[in-house]
Design a protein around this motif. Structure first.
Motif, short mmCIF file in Angstrom:
data_model
loop_
_atom_site.label_atom_id
_atom_site.label_comp_id
_atom_site.label_asym_id
_atom_site.label_seq_id
_atom_site.Cartn_x
_atom_site.Cartn_y
_atom_site.Cartn_z
N ARG A 130 0.84 -1.19 0.00
CA ARG A 130 0.00 0.00 0.00
C ARG A 130 0.87 1.24 0.00
O ARG A 130 1.83 1.33 0.77
N ARG A 131 0.57 2.15 -0.91
CA ARG A 131 1.33 3.40 -0.95
C ARG A 131 0.37 4.57 -1.06
O ARG A 131 -0.76 4.44 -1.50
N THR A 132 0.85 5.72 -0.67
CA THR A 132 0.06 6.93 -0.79
C THR A 132 0.88 7.97 -1.52
O THR A 132 2.06 8.11 -1.27
N ARG A 133 0.24 8.66 -2.44
CA ARG A 133 0.96 9.69 -3.16
C ARG A 133 0.59 11.04 -2.57
O ARG A 133 -0.59 11.39 -2.47
N MET A 134 1.59 11.81 -2.21
CA MET A 134 1.35 13.09 -1.57
C MET A 134 1.89 14.21 -2.44
O MET A 134 2.85 14.02 -3.18
N SER A 135 1.25 15.36 -2.35
CA SER A 135 1.77 16.53 -3.02
C SER A 135 1.52 17.73 -2.12
O SER A 135 0.39 17.97 -1.71
N HIS A 136 2.60 18.44 -1.80
CA HIS A 136 2.48 19.58 -0.91
C HIS A 136 1.74 19.22 0.37
O HIS A 136 0.88 19.98 0.84
N GLY A 137 2.05 18.04 0.88
CA GLY A 137 1.47 17.65 2.16
C GLY A 137 0.05 17.15 2.10
O GLY A 137 -0.54 16.82 3.12
N ARG A 138 -0.54 17.11 0.88
CA ARG A 138 -1.92 16.62 0.80
C ARG A 138 -1.97 15.34 -0.02
O ARG A 138 -1.24 15.20 -0.99
N PRO A 139 -2.86 14.43 0.39
CA PRO A 139 -2.94 13.14 -0.31
C PRO A 139 -3.59 13.28 -1.68
O PRO A 139 -4.63 13.91 -1.82
N LEU A 140 -2.95 12.72 -2.70
CA LEU A 140 -3.50 12.75 -4.05
C LEU A 140 -4.12 11.41 -4.42
O LEU A 140 -5.15 11.35 -5.07
N ALA A 141 -3.43 10.35 -4.02
CA ALA A 141 -3.84 9.04 -4.47
C ALA A 141 -3.49 7.97 -3.44
O ALA A 141 -2.56 8.13 -2.65
N ALA A 142 -4.27 6.91 -3.47
CA ALA A 142 -3.97 5.73 -2.66
C ALA A 142 -3.79 4.58 -3.64
O ALA A 142 -4.60 4.40 -4.54
N GLU A 143 -2.73 3.82 -3.46
CA GLU A 143 -2.44 2.77 -4.42
C GLU A 143 -2.28 1.42 -3.75
O GLU A 143 -1.73 1.32 -2.66
N LEU A 144 -2.79 0.40 -4.40
CA LEU A 144 -2.50 -0.96 -3.98
C LEU A 144 -1.73 -1.62 -5.11
O LEU A 144 -2.18 -1.67 -6.24
N LEU A 145 -0.54 -2.11 -4.77
CA LEU A 145 0.32 -2.74 -5.77
C LEU A 145 0.36 -4.23 -5.49
O LEU A 145 0.72 -4.65 -4.39
N TYR A 146 -0.07 -5.02 -6.45
CA TYR A 146 -0.14 -6.47 -6.26
C TYR A 146 1.05 -7.13 -6.95
O TYR A 146 1.23 -6.97 -8.16
N VAL A 147 1.84 -7.85 -6.19
CA VAL A 147 3.05 -8.46 -6.73
C VAL A 147 3.06 -9.96 -6.43
O VAL A 147 3.15 -10.37 -5.28
N PRO A 148 2.97 -10.78 -7.47
CA PRO A 148 3.03 -12.23 -7.25
C PRO A 148 4.41 -12.62 -6.73
O PRO A 148 5.40 -11.95 -7.04
N ALA A 149 4.46 -13.70 -5.98
CA ALA A 149 5.73 -14.14 -5.40
C ALA A 149 6.79 -14.39 -6.47
O ALA A 149 7.96 -14.10 -6.28
N GLU A 150 6.37 -14.91 -7.64
CA GLU A 150 7.35 -15.21 -8.69
C GLU A 150 8.10 -13.97 -9.17
O GLU A 150 9.20 -14.07 -9.71
N SER A 151 7.48 -12.80 -9.01
CA SER A 151 8.13 -11.59 -9.51
C SER A 151 9.27 -11.15 -8.61
O SER A 151 10.12 -10.38 -9.03
N VAL A 152 9.27 -11.60 -7.36
CA VAL A 152 10.30 -11.17 -6.42
C VAL A 152 10.93 -12.37 -5.75
O VAL A 152 10.82 -12.54 -4.53
#
Lengths: 248, 248
Positions: A130-152
């Motif tokens: 889970r990540r959050t994108r901020m700009s000038h101290g305010r939240p712009l976006a919330a992201e969920l990044l899905y990564v299968p085990a094989e990728s890492v």
DNA sequence: CAGTGGTCTAGACCACTTC
DNA sequence: AAGTGGTCTAGACCACTGC
């Protein structure tokens, strides 16, 4: 012949109201200024509060107004141009005024639509960062990044199984992959309760959902689902040639 | 200890209603099927019609429902993946199920925001080509393409000054330019009256506004403002590598 | 605590489509 | 003409913010 077809198609009150308010915002209000409260505005225009609210809703949808419960309605600044997909080569946390903040990572079964993109079986758990994108101290976006085990594959099983440290470990491994390409889609959605909280909005608030599929060696390395605040964001997509005028 | 904090944060009725309806749509309804009318649904769930409508509005925003005045509410098909910026090299009218239909062209002064992108003086008239994007016989998007006279020097002044023939002439000239790049932005908006009509929606309907700036020889050759129906469209942006899974 | 926006009600009438 | 969704009203109470 003199009959000029006046008002034969009367527009709805809230639509007309929206136009009037919009013009007033341009000429009589400064960014950040607070408007009179809804009950007073309704009285001033001689309409029910619900009708006035319909006009305000539209203006908020267009990014002209910002409303906050318990506080009031203020004139919104012009939308920020947000570059999607230009954060340098992958998943680095950039610093500065526009940045991603990595929150945590857990093992989770992705939603069916995501599993389909990942080309994993429907019940396979994957890393969910889970990540959050901020700009000038305010939240712009919330992201969920899905990564299968094989990728890492390099991820040591002994490391802490969740939390920010784990999230950074996943991103670190992901960065080692060579990307062949990205595929993006944008659609309108409404904020789920958890995203709404991160975005400092009420559940159901309009969001732009950006789904990105990262491709490497013909496979899907990861899928990101980012929800951007539709009221404050204008998403920009460059293709590398020249400065970004639109991002202004 | 046994007190499990039940409903200490009661969610709004319309939000709960939306969830219930959404589940029902998944399990009990087929695409295209018509729902009971609003008055009956409201009665069935024991809420006021306005509350029910709030839930329906959200579901429509998410592309789950389609409502048409005088007709009824039907279950919407999944959103179409619409490729933006992949119509082969420029401004050709493609044929087939997904195509652009050129409507007309007039001389007009562009809105201030567009003039800024075109880098023309605020009151300079330009060619304004109107096009509609159709898919399977239904309108997806309405576009206004702004082309400064300098970008199409080969345009004979004697040709018909407006209408479809003129529009095609402008596009023909435009196609001769070599593009260096494109720059795009996407934001949420609400349909103006004229666009709404082309899109077969009511004014104010939510749309995704795609602004494209076409660059050639360091100049802005043209600016396109396309408004896509947000209820039915999912915009996809490829970068050329591999098939478009997201476009599904 | 007072004041704000958010939710909800129970009605009425209008605009549109279909038959 | 009947039936649909779209607009509008005049109220009530709730949830949240800030003093």
């Amino acid at each position: 012949m003199g009959t000029t077809q006046l008002e034969s198609v009367p527009e709805p009150k809230y639509w007309h109201l929206k136009t009037v308010l919009s013009d007033a915002l341009d000429s009589e209000f400064a960014v950040g200024e607070v408007l009179p409260n809804e009950r007073e505005l309704a009285a001033r225009f001689g309409v029910a509060r619900a009708t006035l609210r319909q006009a305000l809703e539209q203006l908020e949808l267009e990014g002209r107004l910002q409303r906050r419960r318990g506080v009031g309605t203020t004139v919104a600044p012009p939308r920020v141009g947000v570059a999607v997909g230009d954060y340098a080569h992958g998943w680095a946390d950039t610093s500065g005024e526009d940045s991603w903040r990595t929150v945590d990572s857990v093992e989770a079964v992705p939603p069916a639509a995501v599993a389909r993109l990942l080309e994993t079986a429907p019940d396979t758990p994957v890393h969910r960062v889970r990540r959050t994108r901020m700009s000038h101290g305010r939240p712009l976006a919330a992201e969920l990044l899905y990564v299968p085990a094989e990728s890492v594959p390099g991820l040591a099983a002994i490391e802490t199984p969740s939390g920010p440290a784990r999230a950074r470990a996943v991103l670190r491994e992901l960065r080692r992959l060579e990307l062949e390409g990205r595929e993006r889609s944008v659609e309108l959605g409404s904020a789920r309760a958890d995203d709404a909280k991160e975005l400092d909005r009420l559940p159901g608030a309009p969001v732009l959902v950006v789904t990105t599929r990262y491709v490497t060696e013909g496979r899907t390395a990861a899928v990101a689902v980012a929800t951007y605040r539709a009221d404050t964001c204008r998403l920009t997509f460059g293709d590398g040639a020249g400065e970004e005028l639109l991002a202004g």
